[in-house]
Design an enzyme around this catalytic site. Structure first.
Site, PDB file in Angstrom:
ATOM      1  N   CYS A  63      40.383  28.829  32.652  1.00 13.29           N
ATOM      2  CA  CYS A  63      41.804  28.571  32.376  1.00 13.29           C
ATOM      3  C   CYS A  63      42.081  27.142  31.908  1.00 13.29           C
ATOM      4  CB  CYS A  63      42.629  28.879  33.613  1.00 13.29           C
ATOM      5  SG  CYS A  63      42.160  27.903  35.043  1.00 13.29           S
ATOM      6  N   GLN A  71      44.816  19.612  36.152  1.00 10.80           N
ATOM      7  CA  GLN A  71      44.944  21.049  36.381  1.00 10.80           C
ATOM      8  C   GLN A  71      45.850  21.381  37.571  1.00 10.80           C
ATOM      9  OE1 GLN A  71      40.460  21.743  34.642  1.00 10.80           O
ATOM     10  NE2 GLN A  71      41.261  23.287  36.026  1.00 10.80           N
ATOM     11  N   HIS A  80      48.308  23.562  32.888  1.00  5.64           N
ATOM     12  CA  HIS A  80      47.163  22.649  32.778  1.00  5.64           C
ATOM     13  C   HIS A  80      47.349  21.755  31.543  1.00  5.64           C
ATOM     14  CE1 HIS A  80      45.262  24.743  35.935  1.00  5.64           C
ATOM     15  NE2 HIS A  80      44.240  25.295  35.331  1.00  5.64           N
ATOM     16  N   ASN A 140      48.525  27.939  32.858  1.00  6.17           N
ATOM     17  CA  ASN A 140      47.187  28.381  33.269  1.00  6.17           C
ATOM     18  C   ASN A 140      47.122  29.799  33.799  1.00  6.17           C
ATOM     19  OD1 ASN A 140      48.624  26.762  35.371  1.00  6.17           O
ATOM     20  ND2 ASN A 140      47.053  27.644  36.690  1.00  6.17           N
ATOM     21  N   THR A 141      48.165  30.271  34.502  1.00 12.43           N
ATOM     22  CA  THR A 141      48.053  31.649  35.008  1.00 12.43           C
ATOM     23  C   THR A 141      48.582  32.668  33.995  1.00 12.43           C
ATOM     24  OG1 THR A 141      50.134  31.459  36.217  1.00 12.43           O
ATOM     25  CG2 THR A 141      48.118  31.046  37.460  1.00 12.43           C
TER      26      THR A 141
HETATM   27  N1  LIG Z   1      44.544  31.104  39.329  1.00 13.48           N
HETATM   28  C1  LIG Z   1      44.211  30.867  38.068  1.00 13.48           C
HETATM   29  O1  LIG Z   1      44.900  30.123  37.337  1.00 13.48           O
HETATM   30  C2  LIG Z   1      43.008  31.508  37.473  1.00 13.48           C
HETATM   31  C3  LIG Z   1      42.828  31.359  36.107  1.00 13.48           C
HETATM   32  C4  LIG Z   1      41.738  31.967  35.502  1.00 13.48           C
HETATM   33  C5  LIG Z   1      40.843  32.686  36.257  1.00 13.48           C
HETATM   34  N2  LIG Z   1      41.012  32.815  37.588  1.00 13.48           N
HETATM   35  C6  LIG Z   1      40.024  33.619  38.313  1.00 13.48           C
HETATM   36  O2  LIG Z   1      40.644  34.882  38.614  1.00 13.48           O
HETATM   37  C7  LIG Z   1      40.183  35.354  39.879  1.00 13.48           C
HETATM   38  C8  LIG Z   1      41.368  35.555  40.804  1.00 13.48           C
HETATM   39  O3  LIG Z   1      42.004  34.298  40.987  1.00 13.48           O
HETATM   40  P1  LIG Z   1      43.311  34.134  41.880  1.00 13.48           P
HETATM   41  O4  LIG Z   1      43.739  32.755  41.662  1.00 13.48           O
HETATM   42  O5  LIG Z   1      44.256  35.247  41.619  1.00 13.48           O
HETATM   43  O6  LIG Z   1      42.680  34.338  43.358  1.00 13.48           O
HETATM   44  P2  LIG Z   1      43.436  34.727  44.705  1.00 13.48           P
HETATM   45  O7  LIG Z   1      44.868  34.373  44.642  1.00 13.48           O
HETATM   46  O8  LIG Z   1      42.604  34.183  45.797  1.00 13.48           O
HETATM   47  O9  LIG Z   1      43.327  36.357  44.719  1.00 13.48           O
HETATM   48  C9  LIG Z   1      42.080  36.999  44.938  1.00 13.48           C
HETATM   49  C10 LIG Z   1      42.185  38.510  44.800  1.00 13.48           C
HETATM   50  O10 LIG Z   1      40.883  39.075  45.079  1.00 13.48           O
HETATM   51  C11 LIG Z   1      40.997  40.041  46.107  1.00 13.48           C
HETATM   52  N3  LIG Z   1      39.790  40.053  46.941  1.00 13.48           N
HETATM   53  C12 LIG Z   1      39.362  39.069  47.784  1.00 13.48           C
HETATM   54  N4  LIG Z   1      38.248  39.480  48.430  1.00 13.48           N
HETATM   55  C13 LIG Z   1      37.980  40.729  47.987  1.00 13.48           C
HETATM   56  C14 LIG Z   1      36.994  41.698  48.300  1.00 13.48           C
HETATM   57  N5  LIG Z   1      36.018  41.460  49.190  1.00 13.48           N
HETATM   58  N6  LIG Z   1      37.025  42.905  47.672  1.00 13.48           N
HETATM   59  C15 LIG Z   1      37.989  43.175  46.758  1.00 13.48           C
HETATM   60  N7  LIG Z   1      38.990  42.297  46.435  1.00 13.48           N
HETATM   61  C16 LIG Z   1      38.969  41.088  47.038  1.00 13.48           C
HETATM   62  C17 LIG Z   1      42.210  39.602  46.929  1.00 13.48           C
HETATM   63  O11 LIG Z   1      42.693  40.697  47.674  1.00 13.48           O
HETATM   64  P3  LIG Z   1      43.452  40.470  49.109  1.00 13.48           P
HETATM   65  O12 LIG Z   1      44.789  39.920  48.769  1.00 13.48           O
HETATM   66  O13 LIG Z   1      43.507  41.840  49.647  1.00 13.48           O
HETATM   67  O14 LIG Z   1      42.615  39.524  49.893  1.00 13.48           O
HETATM   68  C18 LIG Z   1      43.152  39.164  45.802  1.00 13.48           C
HETATM   69  O15 LIG Z   1      43.743  40.303  45.206  1.00 13.48           O
HETATM   70  C19 LIG Z   1      39.195  34.303  40.399  1.00 13.48           C
HETATM   71  O16 LIG Z   1      37.899  34.700  40.063  1.00 13.48           O
HETATM   72  C20 LIG Z   1      39.580  33.048  39.653  1.00 13.48           C
HETATM   73  O17 LIG Z   1      38.498  32.177  39.496  1.00 13.48           O
HETATM   74  C21 LIG Z   1      42.081  32.248  38.211  1.00 13.48           C
END
Ligand SMILES: NC(=O)c1ccc[n+]([C@@H]2O[C@H](COP(=O)([O-])OP(=O)(O)OC[C@H]3O[C@@H](n4cnc5c(N)ncnc54)[C@H](OP(=O)(O)O)[C@@H]3O)[C@@H](O)[C@H]2O)c1
Length: 361
Positions: free
Chosen positions: A158, A186, A253, A339-340
């Site tokens: 991102c 960021q 970002h 970023n999101t």
């Molecule tokens: N935030 C950003 O700006 C951004 C940008 C680009 C890429 N990303 C990538 O996108 C991904 C998600 O990011 P996020 O920021 O949304 O993370 P987050 O807020 O921590 O959300 C994580 C998600 O994964 C699920 N999860 C966790 N453990 C799991 C398991 N064992 N089995 C199945 N599902 C599971 C969670 O479910 P529960 O709620 O049930 O725990 C939740 O839906 C990451 O890999 C991150 O690196 C993020």
């Protein structure tokens, strides 16, 4: 007859997953029919699974509130419910690699936010305005793995969109860039929820984000690279050095970049004109999420700013400003994107629209 493509989200309850929900609500081409997350959320109605941690400014769209969340690890639950899954799960890398491959083997088109498959040699990392032609590797990917319909496509980290689009526009206009130094500022939402603690972030910046500098330096070279013998060869003509910092901004970002041209450098006003007139396939195809224009140049000396510019083009446009001479390289500028949205859910939805427009789904 409903002719929208049925799509699902794995990781639907997280920061990125919530943005998907918001952006897919009333989408003209896609119908969101399947929500999955961790075993902790499985079995709960979506509104209960995200109770106390819904971060969007709008309420949860009514039609998604009562959908029962499934366990993302049980792939067969999604069969018959949707054809394409947006992946935004947070788990260890090897588990995500295997899980996304399992969805692909079961016939799903997987469009992923995760970094897990970004280095996989036959998985394209897509910024739709730049390397839409990299989708042409999909048949080779399917053949190699024996997947009849499924495949995996990912979006990049991102942090890179706000300097990749300006650099690409210049390269496309005939001014190859061979060196770039970038310092990113960021936002907190990039760390997912709950992210760094308030004590660490208030009145502070953190000059380290695990793995981020490597991703910011290598992924652009894959995006600028070429398909050779069923895999991607990195572009060797550009070198990038990145400093990645976490700052107390909610969303958006920023990247402060210095660039050097391999040959002749354009005049400053020509650079601005190239950016202002830049357009690409998503705009030509009028994809529903494609920002028009994709890049905006702000003349004010103190722009872009996250608060004022992150929502430009519904969070999908790149805002650029502060173009000036650099005492070490040729020019420097500041880029900014949401970023999101552009860097995560919105960028993936634009990729899925491209997949549909090109007949891959
Ligand atoms: N935030 C950003 O700006 C951004 C940008 C680009 C890429 N990303 C990538 O996108 C991904 C998600 O990011 P996020 O920021 O949304 O993370 P987050 O807020 O921590 O959300 C994580 C998600 O994964 C699920 N999860 C966790 N453990 C799991 C398991 N064992 N089995 C199945 N599902 C599971 C969670 O479910 P529960 O709620 O049930 O725990 C939740 O839906 C990451 O890999 C991150 O690196 C993020």
């Amino acid at each position: 007859m409903n002719r929208k493509l049925k799509v699902g989200i794995i990781g639907a309850t997280g920061m990125v997953g919530q943005n998907y929900l918001r952006l897919l609500h009333n989408h003209p081409w896609f119908e969101l029919t399947y929500l999955a997350a961790s075993p902790n959320s499985a079995g709960k109605k979506y509104c209960d699974a995200v109770a106390g941690r819904w971060h969007m400014h709008e309420d949860i769209p009514e039609n998604f509130k009562d959908i029962v969340v499934e366990d993302a690890n049980i792939v067969k639950k999604a069969i018959g419910e949707c054809k394409l899954v947006f992946s935004a799960v947070e788990m260890d890398k090897q588990t995500i690699i295997a899980l996304e491959a399992e969805y692909a083997s079961q016939g799903f088109a997987v469009v992923s936010n995760n970094s897990a498959h970004r280095n996989t040699e036959d998985v394209p990392v897509i910024i739709p305005e730049i390397n839409h032609d990299h989708l042409n590797i999909i048949p080779e990917q399917q053949q190699k793995h024996g997947w009849s319909k499924g495949f995996i496509v990912v979006k990049p980290n991102c942090s890179i969109q706000s300097y990749m689009l300006p650099a690409y526009a210049l390269i496309k206009a005939g001014y190859p860039v061979d060196k770039m130094i970038v310092a990113t500022l960021q936002a907190l939402s990039g760390a997912g929820y709950p992210g760094p603690s308030a004590i660490d972030l208030v009145d502070n910046t953190i000059p380290y984000i695990a793995g981020e500098e490597e991703k910011s330096e290598v992924e652009p070279r894959k995006i600028f690279g070429k398909i050779k013998n069923g895999k991607f060869a990195l572009d060797e003509s550009i070198k990038i050095s990145a400093h990645c910092n976490r700052v107390p901004v909610s969303d958006g970002h920023t990247a402060c970049a210095s660039i050097r041209f391999a040959g002749k450098r354009p005049e400053l006003d020509e650079v601005i004109s190239i950016w202002q007139n830049f357009t690409a396939l998503p705009q030509e195809l009028k994809l529903p999420s494609a920002p028009i224009p994709p890049m905006i140049y702000r003349e004010e000396v103190d722009r872009p700013q996250p608060q004022k510019d992150r929502d430009t083009g519904n969070g999908m446009a790149i805002t650029v400003g502060r173009l000036r001479k650099c005492n070490v390289f040729d020019y420097r500028f500041v880029g900014l994107h949401h970023n999101t949205v552009r860097g995560a859910a919105g960028g993936s939805i634009l990729t899925a629209e491209l997949l549909k427009a090109k007949g891959f789904v």
